[in-house]
Design a protein around this motif. Structure first.
Motif, short mmCIF file in Angstrom:
data_model
loop_
_atom_site.label_atom_id
_atom_site.label_comp_id
_atom_site.label_asym_id
_atom_site.label_seq_id
_atom_site.Cartn_x
_atom_site.Cartn_y
_atom_site.Cartn_z
N GLU A 172 62.01 37.72 51.60
CA GLU A 172 61.16 37.57 53.01
C GLU A 172 60.70 38.60 53.42
OE1 GLU A 172 61.65 34.89 57.00
OE2 GLU A 172 63.43 36.10 56.25
N TYR A 173 61.27 39.73 53.58
CA TYR A 173 60.91 40.91 54.07
C TYR A 173 59.80 41.73 53.04
CZ TYR A 173 64.48 44.54 52.62
OH TYR A 173 65.32 45.48 51.91
N ILE A 174 60.04 41.45 51.91
CA ILE A 174 59.08 41.93 50.72
C ILE A 174 57.81 41.17 51.01
CG2 ILE A 174 58.43 41.85 48.40
CD1 ILE A 174 61.02 43.04 47.67
N ASP A 175 57.75 40.02 51.07
CA ASP A 175 56.70 39.02 50.94
C ASP A 175 55.91 39.13 52.41
OD1 ASP A 175 56.97 38.35 48.22
OD2 ASP A 175 58.16 36.54 48.92
N ILE A 176 56.49 39.30 53.51
CA ILE A 176 56.00 39.10 54.56
C ILE A 176 55.30 40.39 55.01
CG2 ILE A 176 56.45 38.91 57.18
CD1 ILE A 176 58.48 36.86 56.71
N ALA A 177 55.42 41.44 54.54
CA ALA A 177 54.92 42.77 54.96
C ALA A 177 53.58 42.72 55.20
CB ALA A 177 55.38 44.04 54.00
N PRO A 178 52.73 42.44 54.02
CA PRO A 178 51.36 42.44 54.16
C PRO A 178 50.70 41.56 54.98
CG PRO A 178 52.08 41.95 51.74
CD PRO A 178 53.22 41.69 52.65
N VAL A 179 51.41 40.38 55.36
CA VAL A 179 50.70 39.44 56.54
C VAL A 179 51.37 39.79 57.82
CG1 VAL A 179 50.09 37.80 54.45
CG2 VAL A 179 52.31 37.70 55.62
N ASP A 180 52.17 40.08 57.96
CA ASP A 180 53.00 40.37 59.46
C ASP A 180 53.57 41.56 59.58
OD1 ASP A 180 53.81 39.80 61.88
OD2 ASP A 180 55.16 38.15 61.49
N TYR B 262 74.08 39.87 46.62
CA TYR B 262 74.28 41.26 46.01
C TYR B 262 73.99 42.59 46.59
CZ TYR B 262 74.31 37.47 42.47
OH TYR B 262 74.31 36.09 41.99
N CYS B 263 73.17 42.43 47.67
CA CYS B 263 72.65 43.49 48.40
C CYS B 263 73.12 43.47 49.80
CB CYS B 263 71.26 43.36 48.28
SG CYS B 263 70.53 42.06 49.29
N ASP B 264 72.68 44.75 50.51
CA ASP B 264 72.82 44.92 51.72
C ASP B 264 74.51 45.19 52.16
OD1 ASP B 264 70.31 44.29 52.40
OD2 ASP B 264 70.91 42.32 52.88
N GLU C 87 67.50 35.66 49.98
CA GLU C 87 66.34 35.29 50.41
C GLU C 87 65.66 36.05 51.64
OE1 GLU C 87 65.74 32.32 48.85
OE2 GLU C 87 66.47 30.65 50.16
N MET C 88 66.46 36.92 52.21
CA MET C 88 65.93 37.75 53.31
C MET C 88 65.12 38.86 52.62
SD MET C 88 68.89 38.15 56.28
CE MET C 88 70.38 38.26 55.36
N LEU C 89 65.76 39.42 51.45
CA LEU C 89 64.81 40.28 50.75
C LEU C 89 63.68 40.18 50.49
CD1 LEU C 89 66.62 42.95 48.34
CD2 LEU C 89 64.93 41.93 47.65
#
Ligand SMILES: [Mn+2]
Length: 253
Positions: A76-84, A38-40, A72-74
């Protein structure tokens, strides 16, 4: 009763609205199945998400939204931000011109993100964006997290974003890896399967090998491909399955 399907809206709200004019859910039993991504690419990802959520409220149980690889990518980039924070590079490359971020942030917050990027404060820009998305649009993010990978009907049909592991036979439901549902290549084109498989993800121009083709493409066996590549064609083809006749129709069929 009819089943409608469309796929790969990719942030293009106007073609989506146009496509919706071909969908009639007024009988209370017809269904609309949206196959993800739906995005990008287009300018209005957030509007597309909210429009679909609104349709689900308006027509309870009649609008099914599946997940695509861009969901899935969206996540991923939301969840990875605080850790990597090293992931910022990937985020900037994946969200071309930051169109999806821009649709979620609105003008003021996006101006702040652009300012940070110009000063090469990539990590701050990334954190600001993902924080904003998670707090201001928590309902949308929660909704995306719950999107299913596939949908089956009583008419021997499987709808999914990219495909299923047909070699697994009857065990495809548990045998298909999650990344196949959202990202697999069209391995089974031209082969018969016990279900009709309706998928998007791969443009019909690519899978049909017909230059300039952006309608629905049936492989003559069991597969309907419905990604008309809106970024190029400016429209979203709508597949319609009529229960009374057991037939499919739509542009290109
Ligand atoms: Mn896709």
């Amino acid at each position: 009763m009819a089943i409608y399907a469309m796929s790969d809206i990719h942030g293009f709200i106007e073609p989506f609205e146009e496509a919706l004019t071909h969908v009639d859910l007024s009988d209370g039993t017809s269904r609309l199945i949206l196959l993800g991504d739906y995005c990008d690419r287009g300018p209005a990802s957030l509007d597309v998400y909210r429009r679909i959520m609104g349709l689900q409220e308006e027509f309870p149980g009649q609008v099914i939204a599946l997940r695509g690889n861009h969901e899935e990518m969206l996540l991923e980039y939301i969840d990875i931000a605080p850790v990597d924070l090293g992931f910022t590079q990937g985020w900037i490359l994946a969200d071309v011109n930051l169109k999806t971020a821009q649709s979620f942030l609105g003008e003021d917050a996006f101006a702040e993100v652009k300012h940070l990027l110009m000063r090469r404060k990539f990590e701050d820009a990334y954190l600001l964006t993902t924080d904003y998305m998670k707090t201001r649009h928590a309902d949308v993010i929660r909704w995306i997290r719950r999107l299913p990978y596939y949908y089956e009907t009583e008419f021997n049909q499987v709808f999914c974003h990219a495909g299923i592991d047909e070699e697994a036979g009857d065990l495809w439901r548990i045998g298909t890896p999650k990344e196949y549902f959202t990202s697999m290549s069209p391995y089974y084109t031209g082969k018969h399967f016990e279900f009709d498989v309706i998928a998007g993800h791969i443009s019909t121009e690519f899978v049909s090998e017909i230059p300039g083709y952006h309608d629905i493409w049936f492989d003559g066996a069991s597969h309907y491909y419905i990604d008309g590549q809106t970024v190029t064609s400016g429209r979203i083809p709508v597949l319609k399955y009529d229960e009374a006749t057991g037939t499919y129709s739509g542009p290109g069929l």
